[in-house]
Design an enzyme around this catalytic site. Structure first.
Site, PDB file in Angstrom:
ATOM      1  N   ASP A 198      -6.965  14.490  -5.704  1.00 42.88           N
ATOM      2  CA  ASP A 198      -6.781  13.086  -5.295  1.00 42.88           C
ATOM      3  C   ASP A 198      -8.134  12.569  -4.826  1.00 42.88           C
ATOM      4  O   ASP A 198      -8.700  13.084  -3.861  1.00 42.88           O
ATOM      5  CB  ASP A 198      -5.747  13.018  -4.161  1.00 42.88           C
ATOM      6  N   MET A 199      -8.660  11.570  -5.516  1.00 40.46           N
ATOM      7  CA  MET A 199      -9.993  11.072  -5.154  1.00 40.46           C
ATOM      8  C   MET A 199     -10.083   9.569  -5.306  1.00 40.46           C
ATOM      9  O   MET A 199      -9.393   8.955  -6.125  1.00 40.46           O
ATOM     10  CB  MET A 199     -11.066  11.706  -6.040  1.00 40.46           C
ATOM     11  N   ALA A 200     -10.932   8.973  -4.483  1.00 42.52           N
ATOM     12  CA  ALA A 200     -11.309   7.581  -4.663  1.00 42.52           C
ATOM     13  C   ALA A 200     -12.427   7.519  -5.690  1.00 42.52           C
ATOM     14  O   ALA A 200     -13.137   8.504  -5.915  1.00 42.52           O
ATOM     15  CB  ALA A 200     -11.776   6.981  -3.344  1.00 42.52           C
ATOM     16  N   GLY A 249      -7.001  20.926  -3.857  1.00 40.16           N
ATOM     17  CA  GLY A 249      -5.826  20.994  -3.006  1.00 40.16           C
ATOM     18  C   GLY A 249      -5.754  22.246  -2.151  1.00 40.16           C
ATOM     19  O   GLY A 249      -4.962  22.310  -1.198  1.00 40.16           O
ATOM     20  N   HIS A 260       0.834  -1.206   0.000  1.00 35.55           N
ATOM     21  CA  HIS A 260       0.000   0.000   0.000  1.00 35.55           C
ATOM     22  C   HIS A 260       0.866   1.253   0.000  1.00 35.55           C
ATOM     23  O   HIS A 260       1.882   1.319   0.683  1.00 35.55           O
ATOM     24  CB  HIS A 260      -0.901  -0.025   1.245  1.00 35.55           C
ATOM     25  N   SER A 309      -6.625  -1.171  -5.665  1.00 33.76           N
ATOM     26  CA  SER A 309      -6.737  -1.567  -4.260  1.00 33.76           C
ATOM     27  C   SER A 309      -7.645  -2.783  -4.168  1.00 33.76           C
ATOM     28  O   SER A 309      -8.264  -3.184  -5.159  1.00 33.76           O
ATOM     29  CB  SER A 309      -7.268  -0.414  -3.402  1.00 33.76           C
ATOM     30  N   LYS A 353     -20.549   5.773 -14.420  1.00 33.63           N
ATOM     31  CA  LYS A 353     -19.370   6.593 -14.709  1.00 33.63           C
ATOM     32  C   LYS A 353     -18.223   6.229 -13.759  1.00 33.63           C
ATOM     33  O   LYS A 353     -17.074   6.059 -14.184  1.00 33.63           O
ATOM     34  CB  LYS A 353     -19.712   8.073 -14.590  1.00 33.63           C
TER      35      LYS A 353
END
Length: 350
Positions: free
Chosen positions: A174-176, A306, A116, A140, A224
């Protein structure tokens, strides 16, 4: 407990070394973890140290990996991680990707067989600070259902990009690819609170509001988000010849085994396109124009990706330091490497 940057990083570095990580590898890892905590991304900060320490101590992370950089073309390469610390492999691979992009104009770098690697925004920001633009994605373990499905197949599969400007500002996104992180659901569960029916599903794939019944997360915006999850898995899994989709190893199932995760960096030099100065000037203008827009009802302004993270960092240090849960602070100070909490748990660490 509020800690300075050096205090927080030092405690985490020492604990990782106590678990068996080499000093330079522990330092790089602690730096990324501190970057996350000070920006308010606490799910990817000090709270992770005990898990990493348990995995290191049990042999699930190679403490003396034989990293290999293999160039496969003038602007492509594979970084072999040898099941080493994902943070270290990612930092070193991004450093090499930056060198390649400066030389060739673009670098496409795949990282294979790592553990990780935390907040991938840290790595794209590295490129932005070198006057480059970057995209990163990593796979992941399965905890999200594909659109229309019942069983988990993909992970939260994050995506990040970053870009420099003509001033001190840096865009870092930065995104999941899931609607919500599992950590948020755990928080609701601990408070015995319900969750929105758009966050997760039960064992039959039905939307659920009872946090104790969650079986899997759901993609952002349905089909999406599902497509983005697949894209990330193709780029960082299938393309690199590591386990993909439902075959990606569990974070908690066996802490003595390597995870074999994949990650992809794409780094570009703006000087090969519009020109560096023009690019940075336009980026600053974009951020100025966004910040000057009238805010919608319920918002104070339009922030660039950010911006609020940096505001949280600056506010934390202006008010005494980064807030760390007392229990985590006591663990970091202790002589205990870990409390054997994570091994052979399910995908939600239960």
């Amino acid at each position: 407990m509020k800690l300075s940057h050096d205090e927080l990083k030092g405690l985490m570095k020492n604990k990782l070394m106590q678990a068996g990580l080499k000093a330079d590898h522990a330092d790089m890892t602690a730096d990324v973890l501190t970057w996350s905590d000070e920006r308010g991304y606490h799910s990817h900060g000090a709270v992770r140290v005990e898990y990493y320490s348990e995995r290191i101590a049990k042999g699930g992370i190679t403490v003396d990996p034989k990293f290999e950089w293999r160039e496969t073309g003038p602007c492509s390469a594979v970084f072999e991680g040898d099941n080493g610390c994902g943070y270290v492999a990612s930092v070193l691979a991004m450093e090499k990707a930056i060198e390649m992009a400066k030389k060739s104009g673009i670098a496409v770098v795949g990282i294979r067989n790592i553990s990780h690697s935390g907040s991938i925004g840290y790595y794209t920001e590295m490129a932005a600070k070198a006057d480059l633009v970057a995209i990163a994605c990593c796979q992941s373990d399965p905890m999200a259902v594909p659109y229309g499905g019942i069983e988990p197949y993909y992970g939260t599969n994050p995506i990040s990009f970053a870009a420099p400007t003509a001033d001190e500002r840096t865009v870092v996104f930065d995104m999941a690819t899931t609607v919500q992180a599992w950590g948020k659901i755990l928080d609701k569960r601990s408070r015995h609170e319900s969750i929105p029916d758009t966050w997760a599903v039960d064992a039959k794939g039905r939307p659920v509001t009872d946090s104790s019944l969650v079986n899997a997360l759901v993609p952002i915006e349905g089909a999406k988000g599902y497509g983005l999850m697949m894209m990330v898995d193709i780029f960082s899994g299938v393309l690199l010849g590591v386990p993909f989709g439902k075959h990606v190893s569990s974070m908690y199932h066996d802490l003595s085994a390597g995870r074999e995760l994949g990650q992809m960096f794409i780094v570009m030099d703006p000087s090969r396109f519009v020109g560096l100065d023009a690019f940075k000037a336009s980026m600053s203008k974009v951020l100025d124009e966004l910040g000057e827009m009238p805010a919608a009802e319920g918002f104070d302004k339009v922030y660039y990706p950010g911006e609020r993270a940096v505001m949280r960092r600056d506010k934390a240090y202006a008010t005494g330091g980064v807030e760390i849960v007392d229990e985590i602070y006591e663990y970091l100070k202790s002589d205990k490497v870990h409390f054997d909490k994570y091994d052979h748990k399910n995908r939600f660490a239960e």
